[in-house]
Structures are given as structure tokens and as C-alpha cells.
Design a protein around this motif. Structure first.
Motif, PDB file in Angstrom:
ATOM      1  N   ILE A 109       0.822  -1.209   0.000  1.00 48.87           N
ATOM      2  CA  ILE A 109       0.000   0.000   0.000  1.00 48.87           C
ATOM      3  C   ILE A 109       0.859   1.265   0.000  1.00 48.87           C
ATOM      4  O   ILE A 109       0.637   2.193  -0.775  1.00 48.87           O
ATOM      5  N   HIS A 110       1.870   1.296   0.858  1.00 50.03           N
ATOM      6  CA  HIS A 110       2.595   2.542   1.096  1.00 50.03           C
ATOM      7  C   HIS A 110       3.782   2.776   0.168  1.00 50.03           C
ATOM      8  O   HIS A 110       4.255   3.915   0.064  1.00 50.03           O
ATOM      9  N   ALA A 119      -5.266  -5.135  -2.086  1.00 51.75           N
ATOM     10  CA  ALA A 119      -4.874  -5.583  -0.752  1.00 51.75           C
ATOM     11  C   ALA A 119      -5.865  -6.601  -0.202  1.00 51.75           C
ATOM     12  O   ALA A 119      -5.480  -7.638   0.352  1.00 51.75           O
ATOM     13  N   ILE A 120      -7.150  -6.323  -0.351  1.00 56.72           N
ATOM     14  CA  ILE A 120      -8.174  -7.239   0.148  1.00 56.72           C
ATOM     15  C   ILE A 120      -8.125  -8.562  -0.606  1.00 56.72           C
ATOM     16  O   ILE A 120      -8.250  -9.642  -0.012  1.00 56.72           O
ATOM     17  N   GLU A 121      -7.914  -8.495  -1.911  1.00 53.21           N
ATOM     18  CA  GLU A 121      -7.849  -9.726  -2.696  1.00 53.21           C
ATOM     19  C   GLU A 121      -6.676 -10.596  -2.249  1.00 53.21           C
ATOM     20  O   GLU A 121      -6.818 -11.814  -2.108  1.00 53.21           O
ATOM     21  N   ILE A 141      -3.700  -0.852   8.286  1.00 50.57           N
ATOM     22  CA  ILE A 141      -2.422  -0.692   7.598  1.00 50.57           C
ATOM     23  C   ILE A 141      -2.332   0.684   6.948  1.00 50.57           C
ATOM     24  O   ILE A 141      -1.265   1.320   6.948  1.00 50.57           O
ATOM     25  N   ALA A 142      -3.442   1.178   6.425  1.00 48.33           N
ATOM     26  CA  ALA A 142      -3.441   2.472   5.746  1.00 48.33           C
ATOM     27  C   ALA A 142      -3.106   3.615   6.691  1.00 48.33           C
ATOM     28  O   ALA A 142      -2.405   4.560   6.311  1.00 48.33           O
ATOM     29  N   THR A 149       4.814  -4.299   9.785  1.00 47.49           N
ATOM     30  CA  THR A 149       6.118  -4.886   9.497  1.00 47.49           C
ATOM     31  C   THR A 149       6.968  -5.011  10.755  1.00 47.49           C
ATOM     32  O   THR A 149       7.928  -5.774  10.782  1.00 47.49           O
ATOM     33  N   ALA A 150       6.608  -4.249  11.799  1.00 47.52           N
ATOM     34  CA  ALA A 150       7.390  -4.278  13.035  1.00 47.52           C
ATOM     35  C   ALA A 150       7.226  -5.589  13.793  1.00 47.52           C
ATOM     36  O   ALA A 150       8.107  -5.968  14.571  1.00 47.52           O
ATOM     37  N   TYR A 151       6.116  -6.285  13.600  1.00 50.76           N
ATOM     38  CA  TYR A 151       5.862  -7.514  14.355  1.00 50.76           C
ATOM     39  C   TYR A 151       6.975  -8.535  14.141  1.00 50.76           C
ATOM     40  O   TYR A 151       7.637  -8.972  15.088  1.00 50.76           O
ATOM     41  N   ASP A 152       7.167  -8.930  12.892  1.00 45.42           N
ATOM     42  CA  ASP A 152       8.164  -9.960  12.637  1.00 45.42           C
ATOM     43  C   ASP A 152       9.574  -9.399  12.605  1.00 45.42           C
ATOM     44  O   ASP A 152      10.527 -10.121  12.896  1.00 45.42           O
TER      45      ASP A 152
END
Length: 209
Positions: A109-110, A119-121, A141-142, A149-152
Motif C-alpha cells: 500500500i505505502h 490488498a483485500i484480494e 495498515i493504511a 512490518t514491526a511484528y516480525d
């Protein structure tokens, strides 16, 4: 509304709220991994320790670095698996899919200009998400670029520090001592966390033969 953790304060305890919305659409495995992430040994343990740190600056009590904070919670999901806490076979498997979508959709997205429909698909193909959850995830996310991305990123960094400690300390490695070092300064940037753990290892590693 998904299950969530609300941090406590001096005048109230921490609360873990379990969603009962559309229970037929929820899985026990996902509920398990969410509880380990949000409550114990995830955010609740992490934040409760941080709130009791002596001499902490007031700003430090309210700051939250997603790399460290969400990284520890993600690491906690796998730690719970190591400890044999999951009662389902789907929990340890399903936990790998949710943030993995975010690692793709967030830069999609960014950075790459993905549309909402794209994104939904992408997320919908993997299954296990209701239409409402797909909408909520794209909205999240928007408005929070980089947060998913910080999680992993954080979880993999903590795992890398654990592997480094095992390599440096050998038979002297104590996973409880490592976890103390990871949590004892509260929420800090990942660069600060690595420097802190490496300093501890420099002081405690056996001399090279």
C-alpha cells in the motif's frame, strides 16, 4: 471487534478482553495465539514489568516502540509453542499467517501503490478472514504505515539475539536471564535492545580458548 489487551496503570489492573462477536467465525487456535500474544507471556508481562521499573522517566512509561513491543509479543507466541502451551494443532500454524500478510500488504500500500481492492484480494486468497476483518485490516495498515512490518522484524531480532546468546555463552546460556535482559529496560528501539544484550554478553561470555 477482536480480542485485545488494555494496559493497566497505577489505579487499575491490566485487562484482556475476549471478543464474543460472531463466535462461529472464530477458531480456538487463533484465540490461543492471540492470548499468548496479548496477555501472557506477551504484552501483559512485558508492560507490567516496564511499569514497575525503578527510576524510569515519565516519558518512558508511555512510549511504545512497535519493533520491541510487538516483537516481544510475536516471540511470545513461539515461546508458548516451545513451552507446550497450545492445546490445538492449528494455533502454532495459524499464528504464522496473520502478520505475514501485513509484511506484504504494508509495503504494497505505502510503497508499491496497491489499491484497497488489491490488498483485500491478496489477504482474502489466504482465507481465514471474514469480509469485515479484511476491511479492518486494510484500514489499520493504511493509517499506521510500517506498524505491521514491526511484528516480525522485532520478533526475528529477539530470536537472533537469543541465538547469539546461545552461541556466546554455550553451556552457561540461561534463557530466563536472557529474557530478563530483553525486558528490563521497557520498550526501547531495537538498536538499543541489541546494544544492551551485546554488552551483557561481553561481560558474561567465557574467555575464548
Amino acid at each position: 471487534m477482536s480480542s485485545r489487551y488494555e494496559a493497566g496503570a497505577a489505579d487499575r489492573p491490566g485487562i484482556y478482553r475476549i471478543s464474543r462477536h460472531e463466535p462461529a467465525q472464530q477458531s480456538i487456535g487463533n484465540a490461543e495465539s492471540t492470548a499468548f500474544h496479548e496477555a501472557w507471556p506477551g504484552h501483559h508481562l512485558q508492560i507490567a514489568i516496564a511499569q514497575k521499573l525503578p527510576g524510569q522517566h515519565p516519558i518512558g512509561r508511555i512510549t511504545f516502540y512497535s519493533g520491541m513491543g510487538e516483537g516481544w509479543a510475536r516471540y511470545s507466541e513461539s515461546l508458548a509453542d516451545e513451552m507446550g502451551l497450545y492445546d490445538t494443532t492449528t494455533g502454532p500454524i495459524a499464528r504464522l499467517a496473520w502478520p505475514a500478510r501485513g509484511m506484504v500488504i504494508d509495503p504494497g500500500i505505502h510503497i508499491m501503490g496497491w489499491s484497497r481492492a488489491q490488498a483485500i484480494e491478496f489477504m482474502g486468497v489466504a482465507g481465514r478472514m471474514t469480509p469485515g476483518e479484511l476491511d479492518d485490516m486494510v484500514d489499520r495498515i493504511a493509517i499506521l504505515p510500517g506498524q505491521l512490518t514491526a511484528y516480525d522484524s522485532g520478533g526475528l531480532e529477539i530470536l537472533a539475539l537469543r541465538q547469539l546468546a546461545q552461541q556466546r555463552l554455550g553451556e552457561e546460556f540461561d534463557i530466563k536471564a536472557l529474557h530478563d535482559r530483553v525486558l528490563e529496560n521497557g520498550s526501547v528501539p531495537l538498536t538499543v535492545l541489541r546494544a544492551h544484550v551485546e554488552h551483557w554478553l561481553d561481560l558474561n561470555s567465557p574467555p575464548a580458548e
